[in-house]
Scaffold this motif. Sequence first.
Motif, PDB file in Angstrom:
ATOM      1  N   GLY A  37       0.787  -1.280  -0.013  1.00  0.00           N
ATOM      2  CA  GLY A  37      -0.034   0.179   0.025  1.00  0.00           C
ATOM      3  C   GLY A  37       0.818   1.151   0.188  1.00  0.00           C
ATOM      4  O   GLY A  37       2.082   1.271   0.164  1.00  0.00           O
ATOM      5  N   SER A  38       0.178   2.291   0.010  1.00  0.00           N
ATOM      6  CA  SER A  38       0.954   3.599  -0.128  1.00  0.00           C
ATOM      7  C   SER A  38      -0.064   4.931  -0.107  1.00  0.00           C
ATOM      8  O   SER A  38      -1.826   4.627   0.133  1.00  0.00           O
ATOM      9  CB  SER A  38       1.575   4.010  -1.427  1.00  0.00           C
ATOM     10  N   VAL A  39       0.354   6.039  -0.047  1.00  0.00           N
ATOM     11  CA  VAL A  39      -0.600   6.976   0.008  1.00  0.00           C
ATOM     12  C   VAL A  39      -1.001   7.782  -1.406  1.00  0.00           C
ATOM     13  O   VAL A  39      -1.979   8.378  -1.437  1.00  0.00           O
ATOM     14  CB  VAL A  39      -0.337   8.232   0.963  1.00  0.00           C
ATOM     15  N   ASN A  40      -0.510   7.210  -2.290  1.00  0.00           N
ATOM     16  CA  ASN A  40      -0.979   7.512  -3.640  1.00  0.00           C
ATOM     17  C   ASN A  40      -1.195   8.931  -3.953  1.00  0.00           C
ATOM     18  O   ASN A  40      -2.646   9.344  -4.329  1.00  0.00           O
ATOM     19  CB  ASN A  40      -2.308   6.711  -4.271  1.00  0.00           C
TER      20      ASN A  40
ATOM     21  N   VAL B 292     -15.314   2.056   1.699  1.00  0.00           N
ATOM     22  CA  VAL B 292     -14.908   2.788   3.012  1.00  0.00           C
ATOM     23  C   VAL B 292     -13.220   3.203   3.003  1.00  0.00           C
ATOM     24  O   VAL B 292     -12.801   2.995   3.951  1.00  0.00           O
ATOM     25  CB  VAL B 292     -15.210   1.891   4.222  1.00  0.00           C
ATOM     26  N   GLY B 293     -12.867   3.676   1.852  1.00  0.00           N
ATOM     27  CA  GLY B 293     -11.786   4.028   1.822  1.00  0.00           C
ATOM     28  C   GLY B 293     -10.540   2.881   1.821  1.00  0.00           C
ATOM     29  O   GLY B 293      -9.257   3.323   2.156  1.00  0.00           O
ATOM     30  N   GLN B 294     -11.135   1.507   2.065  1.00  0.00           N
ATOM     31  CA  GLN B 294     -10.057   0.573   2.281  1.00  0.00           C
ATOM     32  C   GLN B 294      -9.365  -0.118   1.103  1.00  0.00           C
ATOM     33  O   GLN B 294      -9.606  -1.207   0.843  1.00  0.00           O
ATOM     34  CB  GLN B 294     -10.986  -0.699   3.072  1.00  0.00           C
ATOM     35  N   PHE B 295      -8.806   0.714   0.190  1.00  0.00           N
ATOM     36  CA  PHE B 295      -7.926   0.307  -0.858  1.00  0.00           C
ATOM     37  C   PHE B 295      -6.587   0.596  -0.835  1.00  0.00           C
ATOM     38  O   PHE B 295      -6.371   1.784  -0.350  1.00  0.00           O
ATOM     39  CB  PHE B 295      -8.626   0.889  -2.338  1.00  0.00           C
ATOM     40  N   CYS B 296      -5.643  -0.122  -1.391  1.00  0.00           N
ATOM     41  CA  CYS B 296      -4.234   0.260  -1.147  1.00  0.00           C
ATOM     42  C   CYS B 296      -4.102   1.347  -2.338  1.00  0.00           C
ATOM     43  O   CYS B 296      -3.095   1.853  -2.191  1.00  0.00           O
ATOM     44  CB  CYS B 296      -3.477  -0.933  -1.446  1.00  0.00           C
ATOM     45  N   THR B 297      -4.924   1.725  -3.199  1.00  0.00           N
ATOM     46  CA  THR B 297      -4.577   2.743  -4.050  1.00  0.00           C
ATOM     47  C   THR B 297      -5.672   4.092  -3.529  1.00  0.00           C
ATOM     48  O   THR B 297      -5.602   4.989  -4.378  1.00  0.00           O
ATOM     49  CB  THR B 297      -5.152   2.496  -5.511  1.00  0.00           C
ATOM     50  N   ASN B 298      -5.961   3.917  -2.326  1.00  0.00           N
ATOM     51  CA  ASN B 298      -6.824   4.910  -1.934  1.00  0.00           C
ATOM     52  C   ASN B 298      -6.042   6.365  -1.876  1.00  0.00           C
ATOM     53  O   ASN B 298      -4.926   6.462  -1.449  1.00  0.00           O
ATOM     54  CB  ASN B 298      -7.293   4.955  -0.636  1.00  0.00           C
ATOM     55  N   PRO B 299      -6.474   7.443  -2.473  1.00  0.00           N
ATOM     56  CA  PRO B 299      -5.693   8.892  -2.535  1.00  0.00           C
ATOM     57  C   PRO B 299      -5.647   9.417  -1.196  1.00  0.00           C
ATOM     58  O   PRO B 299      -6.518  10.069  -0.654  1.00  0.00           O
ATOM     59  CB  PRO B 299      -6.422   9.716  -3.700  1.00  0.00           C
ATOM     60  N   GLY B 300      -4.535   9.148  -0.209  1.00  0.00           N
ATOM     61  CA  GLY B 300      -4.437   9.694   1.199  1.00  0.00           C
ATOM     62  C   GLY B 300      -3.675  10.953   1.049  1.00  0.00           C
ATOM     63  O   GLY B 300      -3.573  11.611   1.940  1.00  0.00           O
ATOM     64  N   LEU B 301      -3.327  11.342  -0.218  1.00  0.00           N
ATOM     65  CA  LEU B 301      -2.547  12.693  -0.143  1.00  0.00           C
ATOM     66  C   LEU B 301      -2.998  13.372  -1.393  1.00  0.00           C
ATOM     67  O   LEU B 301      -2.875  13.090  -2.598  1.00  0.00           O
ATOM     68  CB  LEU B 301      -0.989  12.345  -0.141  1.00  0.00           C
ATOM     69  N   VAL B 302      -3.171  14.702  -1.142  1.00  0.00           N
ATOM     70  CA  VAL B 302      -3.702  15.558  -2.486  1.00  0.00           C
ATOM     71  C   VAL B 302      -2.790  16.789  -2.141  1.00  0.00           C
ATOM     72  O   VAL B 302      -2.746  17.552  -1.143  1.00  0.00           O
ATOM     73  CB  VAL B 302      -4.976  15.971  -2.354  1.00  0.00           C
ATOM     74  N   VAL B 303      -2.083  17.464  -3.365  1.00  0.00           N
ATOM     75  CA  VAL B 303      -1.171  18.287  -3.250  1.00  0.00           C
ATOM     76  C   VAL B 303      -1.341  19.436  -4.251  1.00  0.00           C
ATOM     77  O   VAL B 303      -1.458  19.017  -5.673  1.00  0.00           O
ATOM     78  CB  VAL B 303       0.239  17.815  -3.483  1.00  0.00           C
ATOM     79  N   GLY B 304      -1.799  20.664  -3.832  1.00  0.00           N
ATOM     80  CA  GLY B 304      -2.007  21.610  -4.845  1.00  0.00           C
ATOM     81  C   GLY B 304      -1.139  22.843  -4.396  1.00  0.00           C
ATOM     82  O   GLY B 304      -0.479  23.078  -3.480  1.00  0.00           O
ATOM     83  N   ILE B 305      -1.550  23.872  -4.966  1.00  0.00           N
ATOM     84  CA  ILE B 305      -0.814  25.333  -4.963  1.00  0.00           C
ATOM     85  C   ILE B 305      -1.757  26.321  -4.542  1.00  0.00           C
ATOM     86  O   ILE B 305      -2.952  26.368  -5.284  1.00  0.00           O
ATOM     87  CB  ILE B 305      -0.041  25.755  -6.286  1.00  0.00           C
ATOM     88  N   GLN B 306      -1.649  27.020  -3.649  1.00  0.00           N
ATOM     89  CA  GLN B 306      -2.521  28.041  -3.026  1.00  0.00           C
ATOM     90  C   GLN B 306      -2.935  28.848  -4.102  1.00  0.00           C
ATOM     91  O   GLN B 306      -2.277  29.481  -4.702  1.00  0.00           O
ATOM     92  CB  GLN B 306      -1.599  28.985  -1.655  1.00  0.00           C
ATOM     93  N   GLY B 307      -4.287  29.362  -3.719  1.00  0.00           N
ATOM     94  CA  GLY B 307      -5.142  30.038  -4.504  1.00  0.00           C
ATOM     95  C   GLY B 307      -6.472  29.746  -4.738  1.00  0.00           C
ATOM     96  O   GLY B 307      -6.909  28.849  -4.018  1.00  0.00           O
ATOM     97  N   PRO B 308      -7.320  30.674  -5.216  1.00  0.00           N
ATOM     98  CA  PRO B 308      -8.888  30.560  -5.289  1.00  0.00           C
ATOM     99  C   PRO B 308      -9.258  29.028  -5.800  1.00  0.00           C
ATOM    100  O   PRO B 308     -10.136  28.354  -5.040  1.00  0.00           O
ATOM    101  CB  PRO B 308      -9.191  31.420  -6.256  1.00  0.00           C
TER     102      PRO B 308
ATOM    103  N   TYR C 236      10.062   0.469  -3.068  1.00  0.00           N
ATOM    104  CA  TYR C 236       9.703   0.441  -1.598  1.00  0.00           C
ATOM    105  C   TYR C 236       9.427   1.786  -1.069  1.00  0.00           C
ATOM    106  O   TYR C 236      10.138   2.744  -1.284  1.00  0.00           O
ATOM    107  CB  TYR C 236      11.056  -0.311  -0.761  1.00  0.00           C
ATOM    108  N   PRO C 237       8.536   1.829   0.074  1.00  0.00           N
ATOM    109  CA  PRO C 237       7.772   0.650   0.641  1.00  0.00           C
ATOM    110  C   PRO C 237       6.403   0.399   0.049  1.00  0.00           C
ATOM    111  O   PRO C 237       5.795  -0.245   0.977  1.00  0.00           O
ATOM    112  CB  PRO C 237       7.564   1.398   2.340  1.00  0.00           C
ATOM    113  N   ALA C 238       6.150   0.774  -1.213  1.00  0.00           N
ATOM    114  CA  ALA C 238       4.969   0.460  -1.842  1.00  0.00           C
ATOM    115  C   ALA C 238       4.863  -1.268  -1.859  1.00  0.00           C
ATOM    116  O   ALA C 238       4.028  -1.627  -1.706  1.00  0.00           O
ATOM    117  CB  ALA C 238       4.784   1.054  -3.184  1.00  0.00           C
ATOM    118  N   THR C 239       6.370  -1.712  -2.455  1.00  0.00           N
ATOM    119  CA  THR C 239       6.002  -2.988  -2.332  1.00  0.00           C
ATOM    120  C   THR C 239       7.652  -3.621  -1.915  1.00  0.00           C
ATOM    121  O   THR C 239       8.548  -2.427  -1.910  1.00  0.00           O
ATOM    122  CB  THR C 239       6.138  -3.598  -3.742  1.00  0.00           C
ATOM    123  N   THR C 240       8.042  -4.698  -1.663  1.00  0.00           N
ATOM    124  CA  THR C 240       9.254  -5.152  -1.485  1.00  0.00           C
ATOM    125  C   THR C 240      10.233  -5.283  -2.583  1.00  0.00           C
ATOM    126  O   THR C 240      11.362  -5.851  -2.700  1.00  0.00           O
ATOM    127  CB  THR C 240       9.317  -6.369  -0.716  1.00  0.00           C
ATOM    128  N   ASP C 241       9.558  -5.414  -3.999  1.00  0.00           N
ATOM    129  CA  ASP C 241      10.376  -5.796  -5.207  1.00  0.00           C
ATOM    130  C   ASP C 241       9.795  -5.019  -6.451  1.00  0.00           C
ATOM    131  O   ASP C 241       8.730  -5.398  -6.843  1.00  0.00           O
ATOM    132  CB  ASP C 241      10.522  -7.102  -5.480  1.00  0.00           C
TER     133      ASP C 241
END
Lengths: 494, 494
Positions: free
Chosen positions: B232-235, B263-279, B434-439
């Motif tokens: 898994g990861s924060v995608n 219920v958000g229980q996927f390893c590809t769930n987007p746990g992080l969203v990154v944007g640039i400040q603004g309207p 890594y750490p998404a996978t071990t290989d």
Amino acid sequence: MFPDTQLPEINAALAASTAAFGSYQFSSLQQRASLLRAIARELDAIGPQIIETAQGETNLQRGRLLVEFRRTLFQLTSYADACEQGNWLDIRIDQPDSERQPPKPDVRKMLVPVGPVVVFGASNFPFAYSTAGGDTACALAAGCTVVVKAHPGHPATSQLAADAIHRALAGEGLPAGVFQHVYGASFEVGKQLVLHPQVKSVGFTGSFQGGRALFDLAASRKEPIPVFAEMGSVNPVFMLPGKLGAETEWAVNQLAASITTSVGQFCTNPGLVVGIQGPALENFIQALGQKLAETEPEPMLHSGIAQSFRQKRAAVIAGGKITLAGTNETGGEGFSIPTLATTSGENFLAHPHLHEEIFGPYSLVVQCNDAAQMAAVAQALEGQLTTTLIATPAEAAEHIELVHILQARCGRLVFNGVPTGVEVCLAMNHGGPYPATTDSRFTAVGADGIRRFARPFCYQNWPDHLLPTELQNANPLGLWRTVNGELTKSGIGE
Amino acid sequence: MFPDTQLPEINAALAASTAAFGSYQFSSLQQRASLLRAIARELDAIGPQIIETAQGETNLQRGRLLVEFRRTLFQLTSYADACEQGNWLDIRIDQPDSERQPPKPDVRKMLVPVGPVVVFGASNFPFAYSTAGGDTACALAAGCTVVVKAHPGHPATSQLAADAIHRALAGEGLPAGVFQHVYGASFEVGKQLVLHPQVKSVGFTGSFQGGRALFDLAASRKEPIPVFAEMGSVNPVFMLPGKLGAETEWAVNQLAASITTSVGQFCTNPGLVVGIQGPALENFIQALGQKLAETEPEPMLHSGIAQSFRQKRAAVIAGGKITLAGTNETGGEGFSIPTLATTSGENFLAHPHLHEEIFGPYSLVVQCNDAAQMAAVAQALEGQLTTTLIATPAEAAEHIELVHILQARCGRLVFNGVPTGVEVCLAMNHGGPYPATTDSRFTAVGADGIRRFARPFCYQNWPDHLLPTELQNANPLGLWRTVNGELTKSGIGE
């Protein structure tokens, strides 16, 4: 003259390697192929000088070095061809379907380089598995930058090769950071390299002890990295009586040459020969023993290897479970002692120390009572680079169970030949189950070795013009690609 | 009802698996494909029963389970097709040249199975990554026998799947030992399996802690074995202002669904969203926060997962470096708490605990000052299964450095979409550094996942009639093979 590289310089080398990876990873297949060919040309231009240097550093004979040097140039140019052909990229494209619910995305995958790779030069191949050897060529073809630790047995040879690589990089307009060269007689240098957080993969050719130690270090990292360590094996040769009886002289000549060529210092050296008691095997042992007794002792690669060979040989003799069938002890310190020993199937099965490699011109013939005991001996073996069957086709078919046991224990199965002489070709597999290597899923010889240093990567719904050329609809490079499950060179939409 | 399997039974399972491997490894591609299709049919026949059982054991909704069940059948049948097509075998044949000095041998290579494989069922995919899931299907396609440790969260569901596999094996006339099923709520069972000397490879889908522990055990063995752990990861989803401003509502709807589905229980769930400040980003945060606040809490997979979600969420709030932008805390114990949080680029860069996955419907929006800080945030990320760019094509081209940073950190790069919804297709890569996978060199989804459980093997100078059908001159199966460097379906000598 070649002091161990210190940690600040190692850090600088990895910083340069990482910086260069930023651009080199996106080099075209053509650029990488051109670089490999340029390295071959630069090496070829210093052929006489580098061969003479290697002769002085390694005790290997000029003829042997010349063969290895040509092999090294062939590796570079044939891997360049494979790199450019691009089949190794494993390109897969699945086209979208907007009608499906949910819509099927556009997905396109290819192999991409893993990052900076550390390569450890081998003692027994100063050209082909050292600074400009197979691992370096594979990593550069994959798009990785490389840091080589020169083997301390031939640092001047390695330096000449490193200089040639740097001339090639300059000529191709590529940053010098693509290739870095460090020195280290102590294990500390290797340890620092493998533990360095910017290193993403390791290639190693050498002893079991060395390979396993590096594997353990890599696995202990916060971010574990793959280690492909090729650690040698005893390459057992199994002989069935029909073929052996019919062609004893042929078998003796083949084995004698394979055991003693290059002073037995090959990882594919046949250190174990297994036969079934009877007149054919007796004649074979007698004749092969005589051949080895007549083989002149020669200086080994360096004093450490000679010392290790002599100690292990003395220990196995002192153990009392083997009988000498032919040996030549007339060489002095630093020289080989060509040796054929023999033991029973019972002894071999009861004493695992007899299964271990003695690196050099030493081979042990196991005399089994019957085919069942021969199968038991095969079952008792650890993983090997190669196994060999000497048999008529009818005997091979009759002993298919034995064949299956041998297959499970090796990476390459030879029929009526010898394990030495690893052909550099795409179909070659130079690898095998542990402890022959640390990862049986890859090969160290042949262009498939490029895959050791690459990982799959896929783009989903990416605009065509922003994709790498290799994945664009038009297929401008004319590569083989699997599109919707079918291999094709056609572009998409054509 | 499903007590932990004890060591004597584990040993018996591995003995049966090893014995069955003796014959199953030589099964034809057709036999393996037929087995996978039979498993799909047997599962399909108990569809209503197994879905109802899973519903009772996992709290997953019927609709979600039905989709996963169909996906599982599709995996089995599509991997069967890929197995039979045989491209995954990577067949290479180099023909001999007896005129050359020394003579060039005949060398033929293909992938062969590694041996018995242990598969760990995943908690969040009771069908698709459990007993009859993707890892099992890949290992059986490769010719390996399989021992599955059922996930303790859904043992009865797993038992039904195991019974279906055994009916399929019986129907195909294959030994029951090809597939073994064990239970274990304690880590001890997994440890005994991974340390068992007859196990040759491991497939795992689950937590970072679990995957790393198995990896460390496997590396510590006398004979280390490969572990493919998908952890898994924060995608992270990176959004550039042009596209976000033009299509805020689309982005909000896409992300809201991706964060809360299942219920958000996927390893590809987007746990992080990154944007640039603004309207544009302000509007996005406000609208997405509102969506999550309006999302009903739902029961999570099992109490342990709910507890872990709630603890991690509480800890990151208590840490004081984030602000809640929308949440729904009305659910009781065992229920999710849909949550959108937000923080500054400075905070994210200074506090690595904000980078960690909180498995469930939680996502953190990082508000960067500018594109340079966005690039720094990307640089600071660990390995991911996926990264996503939301941008116009022109913005993507302008920010190509950001694209390169994202590529280096993931296995799949999505354009203007969401990371959830992993398409089962050959071009898919479900893996990553890594750490998404071990290989990172293998994928868990798509037929290329078969390669995780196979190794190259080559025959040298072997008589044609004793070669596996796949390598024989006549190419009776009509497979794609690379002969003398060129892909062809032609037989040799035609």
